[in-house]
Write a protein that holds these residues in place. Structure first.
Motif, PDB file in Angstrom:
ATOM      1  N   PHE A   1       0.920  -1.161   0.072  1.00  0.00           N
ATOM      2  CA  PHE A   1      -0.200  -0.020  -0.015  1.00  0.00           C
ATOM      3  C   PHE A   1       0.707   1.040   0.124  1.00  0.00           C
ATOM      4  O   PHE A   1       0.656   2.050  -0.696  1.00  0.00           O
ATOM      5  CB  PHE A   1      -0.983  -0.143   1.193  1.00  0.00           C
ATOM      6  CG  PHE A   1      -1.882   1.260   1.221  1.00  0.00           C
ATOM      7  CD1 PHE A   1      -2.812   1.571   0.564  1.00  0.00           C
ATOM      8  CD2 PHE A   1      -1.285   2.538   1.881  1.00  0.00           C
ATOM      9  CE1 PHE A   1      -3.704   2.642   0.627  1.00  0.00           C
ATOM     10  CE2 PHE A   1      -1.979   3.474   2.427  1.00  0.00           C
ATOM     11  CZ  PHE A   1      -3.074   3.775   1.410  1.00  0.00           C
ATOM     12  N   TYR A   2       1.943   1.381   1.017  1.00  0.00           N
ATOM     13  CA  TYR A   2       2.762   2.355   1.061  1.00  0.00           C
ATOM     14  C   TYR A   2       3.609   2.828  -0.090  1.00  0.00           C
ATOM     15  O   TYR A   2       3.843   3.792  -0.639  1.00  0.00           O
ATOM     16  CB  TYR A   2       3.491   2.570   2.384  1.00  0.00           C
ATOM     17  CG  TYR A   2       2.307   2.763   3.803  1.00  0.00           C
ATOM     18  CD1 TYR A   2       1.773   4.000   4.005  1.00  0.00           C
ATOM     19  CD2 TYR A   2       2.007   1.392   4.320  1.00  0.00           C
ATOM     20  CE1 TYR A   2       1.105   3.818   4.884  1.00  0.00           C
ATOM     21  CE2 TYR A   2       1.183   1.639   5.502  1.00  0.00           C
ATOM     22  CZ  TYR A   2       0.753   2.830   5.786  1.00  0.00           C
ATOM     23  OH  TYR A   2      -0.036   2.928   6.999  1.00  0.00           O
ATOM     24  N   LEU A   3       4.070   1.527  -0.775  1.00  0.00           N
ATOM     25  CA  LEU A   3       4.913   2.027  -1.935  1.00  0.00           C
ATOM     26  C   LEU A   3       4.108   2.153  -3.113  1.00  0.00           C
ATOM     27  O   LEU A   3       4.486   3.057  -4.051  1.00  0.00           O
ATOM     28  CB  LEU A   3       5.522   0.377  -2.269  1.00  0.00           C
ATOM     29  CG  LEU A   3       6.627   0.299  -3.307  1.00  0.00           C
ATOM     30  CD1 LEU A   3       7.528  -1.086  -3.056  1.00  0.00           C
ATOM     31  CD2 LEU A   3       6.257   0.330  -4.537  1.00  0.00           C
ATOM     32  N   GLY A   4       2.667   1.804  -3.148  1.00  0.00           N
ATOM     33  CA  GLY A   4       1.896   2.020  -4.183  1.00  0.00           C
ATOM     34  C   GLY A   4       1.566   3.395  -4.297  1.00  0.00           C
ATOM     35  O   GLY A   4       1.545   4.199  -5.147  1.00  0.00           O
ATOM     36  N   ILE A   5       1.390   4.131  -3.162  1.00  0.00           N
ATOM     37  CA  ILE A   5       0.816   5.391  -3.161  1.00  0.00           C
ATOM     38  C   ILE A   5       1.925   6.481  -3.197  1.00  0.00           C
ATOM     39  O   ILE A   5       1.802   7.543  -3.765  1.00  0.00           O
ATOM     40  CB  ILE A   5       0.043   6.014  -1.547  1.00  0.00           C
ATOM     41  CG1 ILE A   5       0.901   5.609  -0.366  1.00  0.00           C
ATOM     42  CG2 ILE A   5      -1.226   5.072  -1.478  1.00  0.00           C
ATOM     43  CD1 ILE A   5       0.279   6.347   0.913  1.00  0.00           C
ATOM     44  N   THR A   6       3.093   5.792  -2.868  1.00  0.00           N
ATOM     45  CA  THR A   6       4.456   6.690  -3.159  1.00  0.00           C
ATOM     46  C   THR A   6       4.491   6.706  -4.728  1.00  0.00           C
ATOM     47  O   THR A   6       5.000   8.015  -5.160  1.00  0.00           O
ATOM     48  CB  THR A   6       5.810   6.075  -2.793  1.00  0.00           C
ATOM     49  OG1 THR A   6       5.563   5.784  -1.209  1.00  0.00           O
ATOM     50  CG2 THR A   6       7.029   6.748  -3.046  1.00  0.00           C
ATOM     51  N   LEU A   7       4.269   5.759  -5.568  1.00  0.00           N
ATOM     52  CA  LEU A   7       4.351   5.929  -6.965  1.00  0.00           C
ATOM     53  C   LEU A   7       3.597   7.011  -7.503  1.00  0.00           C
ATOM     54  O   LEU A   7       3.748   7.647  -8.394  1.00  0.00           O
ATOM     55  CB  LEU A   7       4.174   4.509  -7.576  1.00  0.00           C
ATOM     56  CG  LEU A   7       5.214   3.496  -7.270  1.00  0.00           C
ATOM     57  CD1 LEU A   7       5.048   2.228  -7.733  1.00  0.00           C
ATOM     58  CD2 LEU A   7       6.539   3.939  -7.557  1.00  0.00           C
ATOM     59  N   LEU A   8       2.241   7.039  -6.795  1.00  0.00           N
ATOM     60  CA  LEU A   8       1.243   8.129  -7.196  1.00  0.00           C
ATOM     61  C   LEU A   8       1.771   9.171  -6.905  1.00  0.00           C
ATOM     62  O   LEU A   8       1.682  10.492  -7.537  1.00  0.00           O
ATOM     63  CB  LEU A   8      -0.159   7.597  -6.452  1.00  0.00           C
ATOM     64  CG  LEU A   8      -1.071   6.694  -6.709  1.00  0.00           C
ATOM     65  CD1 LEU A   8      -2.108   6.451  -5.712  1.00  0.00           C
ATOM     66  CD2 LEU A   8      -1.296   6.391  -8.243  1.00  0.00           C
ATOM     67  N   ARG A   9       2.356   9.418  -5.868  1.00  0.00           N
ATOM     68  CA  ARG A   9       3.137  10.673  -5.411  1.00  0.00           C
ATOM     69  C   ARG A   9       3.982  11.177  -6.414  1.00  0.00           C
ATOM     70  O   ARG A   9       3.968  12.405  -6.881  1.00  0.00           O
ATOM     71  CB  ARG A   9       3.567  10.746  -4.019  1.00  0.00           C
ATOM     72  CG  ARG A   9       4.296  11.934  -3.457  1.00  0.00           C
ATOM     73  CD  ARG A   9       4.767  11.563  -1.880  1.00  0.00           C
ATOM     74  NE  ARG A   9       5.427  13.099  -1.386  1.00  0.00           N
ATOM     75  CZ  ARG A   9       6.486  13.115  -1.420  1.00  0.00           C
ATOM     76  NH1 ARG A   9       7.685  12.210  -2.007  1.00  0.00           N
ATOM     77  NH2 ARG A   9       7.093  14.324  -0.889  1.00  0.00           N
ATOM     78  N   ILE A  10       4.663  10.334  -6.789  1.00  0.00           N
ATOM     79  CA  ILE A  10       5.798  10.537  -7.815  1.00  0.00           C
ATOM     80  C   ILE A  10       5.181  11.042  -9.312  1.00  0.00           C
ATOM     81  O   ILE A  10       5.666  11.940  -9.758  1.00  0.00           O
ATOM     82  CB  ILE A  10       6.825   9.632  -8.175  1.00  0.00           C
ATOM     83  CG1 ILE A  10       7.569   9.119  -6.714  1.00  0.00           C
ATOM     84  CG2 ILE A  10       7.690   9.772  -9.150  1.00  0.00           C
ATOM     85  CD1 ILE A  10       8.288   7.980  -6.702  1.00  0.00           C
ATOM     86  N   ALA A  11       3.965  10.238  -9.318  1.00  0.00           N
ATOM     87  CA  ALA A  11       3.411  10.374 -10.792  1.00  0.00           C
ATOM     88  C   ALA A  11       2.657  12.055 -10.927  1.00  0.00           C
ATOM     89  O   ALA A  11       2.599  12.234 -12.158  1.00  0.00           O
ATOM     90  CB  ALA A  11       2.340   9.494 -10.983  1.00  0.00           C
TER      91      ALA A  11
END
Length: 337
Positions: free
Chosen positions: A302-312
């Motif tokens: 979960f936390y990895l996935g939302i980090t990728l959203l943050r970068i995107a």
């Protein structure tokens, strides 16, 4: 970190006197500085490096200019918050051994809310990651991730509270990231709906609520760490420090690692040995390493996935790479076991 030379700080600037007479004595300077060279960090218009003309010392100044609006939910300038956070961590004794947390030297609300902290001369973690990818210096990255894992586990375990994680904060943060991608970068509402559905699935998992709350760094990106010889780790930019799930920090760092490797190699699996190593090393400081690893790896997607959203949602990300990040985010958010 890259800087741009701006010239000398004028002697009639109030900041000059503040640096000479309030800051310099805290650094053990027993002479009156002759003046200061000024450099601006390229990553931020509000962060500057001040170098004493004789080379005696360097400090970093972070400003929050008057008239700038506070982000939603904030009640004080982030520079003031960071000053308080750094002071608290130093009082806990976390600036010891191989770990160095930026020393808060002063906060002055009358000088554009400036925060003055010590400057570190180590190597940015981002450079270590780049060298692992482009120069095959993989072993060195493994060693530095071991050191960083130790720093994070000391921070987390020393501040562990008696109450459990409130996952609703991370849940709401994920929603803000999704809306930002829709409103600013044209992500379709149908795709946003898929992300909201995945977010809801994570909310219903008991493991996301069960661990004890700890103080997290809050922004464990490679730009916020430097490394020195051996296991030396230097940490700064702690204005986002908060009580949260320890995996928030681990997931953000894992997501940043995945971004570096995905961007530079195109292979989403190339980073996996390094993420696994970071998590395994972190768990080595618990009485039952295997149990800790199982607990953390259940929550990390979960936390990895939302980090990728943050970068995107960054403006420098082009459309094609944004699509790669969004697809990778989905793959992680789907990984509910």
């Amino acid at each position: 970190m890259a800087t741009r030379y701006l010239g000398h700080l004028p002697s009639n600037d109030p900041l000059d006197g503040y640096l000479r007479f309030d800051i310099a004595p805290q650094l053990g300077v027993h002479w009156t500085p002759r003046g200061f060279r000024v450099f601006q960090f390229v990553f931020s218009r509000d962060v500057y490096l001040y170098e004493e003309l004789g080379g005696g010392f360097r400090v970093v100044g972070k400003f929050f200019p008057p008239g700038r609006r506070l982000a939603p939910g904030l009640v004080r300038p982030p520079t003031e918050t960071e000053f308080q956070n750094l002071t608290y961590l130093h009082r806990l004794g976390l600036n010891s051994g191989p770990f160095r947390i930026a020393r808060p030297l002063g906060y002055n609300p009358w000088l554009h809310n400036v925060l003055i902290v010590e400057h570190f001369d180590g190597q940015p973690l981002g450079e270590v990651i780049d060298q692992a990818i482009r120069q095959n210096r993989r072993d060195r990255l493994f060693r530095k991730l071991s050191a960083l894992a130790e720093f994070l586990v000391v921070l987390h375990n020393r501040t562990a509270g008696g109450w459990t994680v409130d996952f609703s904060h991370a849940y709401e943060y994920a929603g803000r990231l999704i809306e930002s991608l829709v409103e600013r970068w044209g992500m379709a509402r149908s795709e946003a709906g898929e992300f909201y559905y995945l977010r809801e699935n994570w909310r219903g998992r008991s493991c996301m609520w069960e661990d004890r709350r700890v103080i997290v760094h809050g922004d464990t990106t490679p730009s916020n760490f430097k490394v020195g010889p051996g296991r030396e780790v230097m940490a700064f930019d702690l204005e986002r420090m908060a009580w949260a799930d320890r995996v928030f920090d681990l997931g953000r760092l894992a997501g940043e690692l995945k971004h570096f490797f995905l961007r530079d190699t195109g292979d989403p699996w190339a980073v996996e040995p390094f993420i696994g190593h970071l998590l395994w090393e972190y768990c080595g400081y618990f009485p039952d390493r295997q149990d800790a690893f199982r607990s953390i790896t259940r929550r990390i997607p979960f936390y990895l996935g939302i980090t990728l959203l943050r970068i995107a949602r960054n403006s420098w990300v082009d459309w094609d790479y944004r699509r790669r990040l969004l697809e990778e985010a989905k793959q992680n958010l789907r990984a509910i076991t």
